[in-house]
Design a protein around this motif. Structure first.
Motif, short mmCIF file in Angstrom:
data_model
loop_
_atom_site.label_atom_id
_atom_site.label_comp_id
_atom_site.label_asym_id
_atom_site.label_seq_id
_atom_site.Cartn_x
_atom_site.Cartn_y
_atom_site.Cartn_z
N ARG A 205 0.77 -1.14 -0.06
CA ARG A 205 0.09 0.11 -0.04
C ARG A 205 0.78 0.90 0.21
NH1 ARG A 205 -3.00 3.82 3.03
NH2 ARG A 205 -2.25 3.10 5.15
N ILE A 206 0.40 2.23 -0.74
CA ILE A 206 1.00 3.70 -0.62
C ILE A 206 -0.01 4.52 -0.47
CG2 ILE A 206 2.97 2.91 -2.27
CD1 ILE A 206 1.40 4.49 -4.43
N VAL A 207 0.48 5.78 0.17
CA VAL A 207 -0.24 7.20 0.16
C VAL A 207 0.42 8.02 -0.96
CG1 VAL A 207 -0.99 8.86 1.65
CG2 VAL A 207 -0.56 6.83 2.60
N ASP A 208 -0.60 8.30 -1.95
CA ASP A 208 0.30 8.77 -3.20
C ASP A 208 -0.28 10.43 -3.05
OD1 ASP A 208 1.25 9.59 -5.56
OD2 ASP A 208 -0.33 9.00 -6.73
N LEU A 209 0.79 11.13 -2.75
CA LEU A 209 0.60 12.76 -2.72
C LEU A 209 1.26 13.40 -3.73
CD1 LEU A 209 1.52 12.84 1.13
CD2 LEU A 209 -0.72 12.94 0.40
N GLU A 210 1.04 12.98 -4.96
CA GLU A 210 1.40 13.49 -6.14
C GLU A 210 0.54 14.87 -6.30
OE1 GLU A 210 3.61 14.26 -9.20
OE2 GLU A 210 3.83 12.07 -8.47
N MET A 211 1.28 15.88 -6.71
CA MET A 211 0.52 17.13 -6.60
C MET A 211 -0.60 17.39 -7.46
SD MET A 211 3.85 19.56 -5.71
CE MET A 211 2.92 21.08 -5.37
N ARG A 212 -0.69 16.62 -8.64
CA ARG A 212 -1.77 16.73 -9.39
C ARG A 212 -2.52 15.55 -9.17
NH1 ARG A 212 -2.32 14.98 -15.30
NH2 ARG A 212 -0.43 13.78 -15.01
N PHE A 213 -4.06 16.01 -8.85
CA PHE A 213 -4.86 14.93 -8.17
C PHE A 213 -5.01 13.76 -8.87
CE2 PHE A 213 -9.54 13.62 -7.58
CZ PHE A 213 -9.33 13.03 -6.40
N VAL A 235 -5.38 14.92 -2.28
CA VAL A 235 -5.59 16.07 -2.97
C VAL A 235 -4.92 17.41 -2.32
CG1 VAL A 235 -7.57 16.86 -1.69
CG2 VAL A 235 -7.50 17.39 -4.22
N TYR A 236 -4.57 18.32 -3.19
CA TYR A 236 -4.18 19.68 -2.63
C TYR A 236 -4.89 20.80 -2.78
CZ TYR A 236 0.81 17.62 -2.66
OH TYR A 236 1.86 16.86 -2.52
N PRO A 237 -5.00 21.89 -2.20
CA PRO A 237 -5.79 23.12 -2.14
C PRO A 237 -6.37 23.43 -3.71
CG PRO A 237 -4.24 23.62 -0.59
CD PRO A 237 -3.62 22.16 -1.45
N ILE A 238 -5.47 23.62 -4.72
CA ILE A 238 -5.65 23.82 -5.80
C ILE A 238 -6.93 23.06 -6.56
CG2 ILE A 238 -4.25 22.60 -7.22
CD1 ILE A 238 -3.51 25.28 -9.05
N GLU A 239 -7.33 21.78 -6.23
CA GLU A 239 -7.94 20.98 -6.56
C GLU A 239 -9.16 20.44 -5.61
OE1 GLU A 239 -6.76 18.31 -10.33
OE2 GLU A 239 -5.04 18.33 -8.70
N LEU A 240 -9.24 21.10 -4.45
CA LEU A 240 -10.15 20.96 -3.45
C LEU A 240 -11.41 21.14 -3.82
CD1 LEU A 240 -10.68 20.16 -0.41
CD2 LEU A 240 -10.36 22.54 0.21
N ASP A 241 -11.91 22.16 -4.54
CA ASP A 241 -13.31 22.50 -4.90
C ASP A 241 -13.99 21.36 -5.60
OD1 ASP A 241 -13.35 24.68 -3.64
OD2 ASP A 241 -13.14 26.27 -5.21
N ALA A 242 -12.87 20.85 -6.52
CA ALA A 242 -13.32 19.83 -7.61
C ALA A 242 -13.76 18.35 -6.82
CB ALA A 242 -12.47 19.62 -8.45
N VAL A 243 -12.66 18.17 -5.77
CA VAL A 243 -12.94 17.02 -5.00
C VAL A 243 -14.41 17.13 -4.14
CG1 VAL A 243 -12.05 15.80 -2.97
CG2 VAL A 243 -10.60 16.27 -4.99
N LEU A 244 -14.54 18.17 -3.35
CA LEU A 244 -15.71 18.58 -2.58
C LEU A 244 -16.96 18.38 -3.49
CD1 LEU A 244 -14.67 21.26 -0.30
CD2 LEU A 244 -14.32 18.83 -0.03
N ALA A 245 -16.79 18.94 -4.70
CA ALA A 245 -17.96 18.87 -5.53
C ALA A 245 -18.44 17.34 -5.80
CB ALA A 245 -17.67 19.56 -6.86
#
Length: 497
Positions: A205-213, A235-245
Motif C-alpha cells: 500500500r502507498i499514500v500517493d501525494l502527487e501534486m496533480r490529483f 488532493v491539494y488546495p488547488i483541486e479541493l473544490d473539485a473533490v468536494l463537488a
C-alpha cells in the motif's frame, strides 16, 4: 473460492516455530503447525517457504508516484558533488544525441557544494537544448536559459531566475508539473513498471501525494491491470473544490477498483525544504541567514483545513522547519481534528508532546536524515538534537508513520526501516543515535501498526528471508533484505519461490 496454502513459514512477532497458513478468498483463515494443513483441492496454490518469515505487507505513507516513475528514466545526478560535476554529466548525456525535447536531470543536492549553481554552466552543457536539473527534495529546479524560456511558455507566465538559474518552491513545482504531462499511455507504462518494482520490495500500500490529483489516473491504471498496490490518493488546495463537488471523503473506496483505490488526505504545504533552505525556521540558517518561507499564514490555512475536514477529508500538513511545525500543530488544535504532519524534521521541544496530545501522527521519512545529516549540521547548527527526533516522538506517545517521499528517497520500505533503527549509512557512525527507533516501533510505522499475521487478517503479506525484528539483524541487512514474495489480498504481486 480461491485458496493459497503457505507451508513452513515462520511468522514475524512469534517464537519462529514453523507453521502452515491457509488463505481463502483473500483472508487468512487458518494457521497450524507445519504438516497439519492439506490443500482443499487441486487448484490450491501451494507455496513451500522453507522457513522464510511471513509478515504483514509494508506501507509507504508518503509517495509522489508519478514523479518516482518518471525519475527512474531521468539522468541521475545525485552522485555529483558540485555544480560543475553536475553540468559535466549532463553535457556527456547531451553529446550522446539525446532526442527528447528537454534534457532532465534529477537529484542534485547543493547544500554542501563548494560553489553555487550557475545558469551559464547548463548553457554550456546543452547550448541548443532546454536543460533542467530537479533538486533531490523537489523544491528547486536549476535551468539553463533555453529551459527558462521553454517553461515560461508552457506555464503561461515569465519564470525569472537570477544568475544561478534556480527556480524555487511554486515556480519549481510548476516546472516539474509541466514535465509530468507526458501522454497517458506512456506515463501509465512507467507507473506499471514502478508498481512492479515496489511489489518486489514488499510494498502492498502507498499514500500517493502527487501534486496533480491522481484518483482518476489510478482508477484507469487499475482497470488496465496495474493492480499490484493499494493506493490512497490525496488532493491539494488547488483541486479541493473539485473533490468536494464530487463528495469524496478520505477513505472512500472508488467503485470498480476491487477495493484497491481510496480517496486520500487533504495535503497542505506550509513551508519549503531543508535542501533548498526554504523550510520555515525560528533561528536563521547559520552563515547563510534567512528563516525560510511560510506558504500560508495561520488565519488562511485554518479555515481552508476546517472546510476540508467538515467535508470528510483528513488533513496531511507538510511542515519541515520548527516554525512551520508549530504552525501546523496550531492548525490542528484550532480546527479540533486529527491527521498527519508530513516530514516533521525540526521540532521545538514544547511541540514534541503536542503530537500525542492532539492525536496528530508524524509521517516521517527516515532516509532523509541520512541524506541531509551534513546539511543539518551546517545550517541547523546548535539544534541538531531536535532534528529527525523519531525516538523523542515515540517516547512522547506520538504515532509514527514511515515513508520515503519518493523520489526524494528510494521507494523501498527496507531503506526507511534501516535508517529509522540505525541512523547510519555508508559506513559512517550513527547520527544522533539517541533518536534511533526501536525495531518494533519502526516496524509498526511501516505496517499500519500490525506486528504479525493472524487468523482473520486480510492477506496483504510479505515473505522475507530473515526476521526483521531479530536483534541480530543490522541496519545494513535491513537495507538489503531479500523479499521472496508479496501478496495483496492473497494474490501474489511478486514471487520468487
Amino acid at each position: 473460492m480461491t485458496e493459497v496454502l503457505l507451508r513452513t513459514v515462520r511468522r514475524v512477532g512469534t517464537s519462529g516455530a514453523p507453521a502452515d497458513v491457509r488463505i481463502v478468498d483473500g483472508r487468512v483463515t487458518e494457521i497450524a503447525p507445519t504438516g497439519t494443513l492439506d490443500a482443499a483441492g487441486p487448484d490450491t496454490d501451494v507455496l513451500e517457504a522453507a522457513g522464510a518469515w511471513l509478515a504483514p505487507g509494508l506501507v509507504d505513507h508518503h509517495v509522489h508516484f508519478d514523479q518516482w516513475a518518471l525519475v527512474r528514466r531521468r539522468v541521475d545526478v545525485s552522485g555529483c558533488d558540485s555544480a560543475e560535476a553536475t553540468a559535466d554529466l549532463l553535457a556527456e548525456v547531451a553529446r550522446t544525441g539525446v532526442t527528447d525535447r528537454v534534457l532532465i536531470g534529477h537529484g542534485y543536492r547543493d547544500g554542501m557544494w563548494p560553489r553555487p549553481a550557475r545558469r551559464a554552466l547548463l548553457d554550456q552543457a546543452a547550448p541548443r537544448l532546454p536543460a533542467v536539473v530537479i533538486s533531490g527534495d523537489l523544491h528547486a529546479v536549476w535551468c539553463n536559459t533555453a529551459a527558462l524560456a521553454h517553461f515560461s511558455e508552457l506555464v503561461g507566465r515569465p519564470l525569472v531566475a537570477g544568475e544561478d538559474g534556480v527556480l524555487r518552491e511554486q515556480d519549481a513545482f510548476d516546472v516539474t508539473g509541466a514535465l509530468s504531462l507526458v501522454p497517458d499511455d506512456v506515463l501509465d507504462g512507467y507507473v506499471a513498471d514502478a508498481v512492479e518494482a515496489a511489489s518486489a520490495r514488499g510494498l502492498t500500500r502507498i499514500v500517493d501525494l502527487e501534486m496533480r490529483f491522481g484518483l482518476d489516473r489510478w482508477a484507469r491504471r487499475i482497470h488496465a491491470g496495474t493492480d499490484g498496490l493499494r493506493v490512497s490518493s490525496g488532493v491539494y488546495p488547488i483541486e479541493l473544490d473539485a473533490v468536494l463537488a464530487r463528495g469524496l471523503r478520505t477513505g472512500d473506496v472508488v467503485p470498480g477498483t476491487h477495493g484497491l483505490l481510496t480517496m486520500g488526505p487533504f495535503k497542505v504545504i506550509t513551508d519549503g525544504s531543508l535542501g533548498t533552505r526554504t523550510a520555515a525556521v525560528v533561528d536563521a540558517y547559520g552563515e547563510l541567514g534567512g528563516h525560510g518561507v511560510l506558504t500560508w499564514p495561520l488565519d488562511e490555512v485554518v479555515p481552508m483545513v476546517r472546510r476540508a475536514v467538515d467535508a470528510g477529508l483528513v488533513p496531511a500538513i507538510h511542515a519541515i522547519g520548527d516554525r512551520a511545525n508549530t504552525l501546523a500543530l496550531d492548525v490542528f488544535e484550532a480546527v479540533g481534528t486529527r491527521g498527519t504532519i508530513e516530514h516533521a524534521q525540526l521540532l521545538a521541544d514544547d511541540d514534541v508532546e503536542r503530537f500525542a496530545r492532539l492525536g496528530v501522527a508524524a509521517s516521517v521519512q527516515p532516509e532523509h536524515a541520512m541524506d541531509d545529516r551534513d546539511i543539518v549540521d551546517r545550517y541547523w547548527a546548535g539544534r541538531t538534537d531536535r532534528a529527525f527526533a523519531f525516538a523523542s516522538l515515540d517516547r512522547a506517545g506520538a504515532r509514527l508513520l514511515l515513508g520515503s517521499d519518493a523520489p526524494v528517497a528510494p521507494l523501498d520500505p527496507w531503506v526507511s526501516l534501516a535508517a529509522a533503527v540505525g541512523r547510519d549509512r555508508d559506513g559512517r557512525p550513527a547520527w544522533h543515535p539517541a533518536e534511533r527507533l526501536s525495531a518494533l516501533s519502526a516496524w509498526r510505522g511501516s505496517t499500519d501498526g500490525r506486528v504479525g499475521v493472524a487468523v482473520g487478517d486480510v492477506a496483504d503479506l510479505v515473505l522475507v528471508a530473515d526476521d526483521p525484528l531479530a536483534s541480530s539483524v543490522s541496519s545494513a541487512a535491513l537495507r538489503s533484505m531479500r523479499v521472496l514474495a508479496t501478496a495483496v489480498e492473497g494474490r501474489f504481486t511478486h514471487r520468487e519461490v
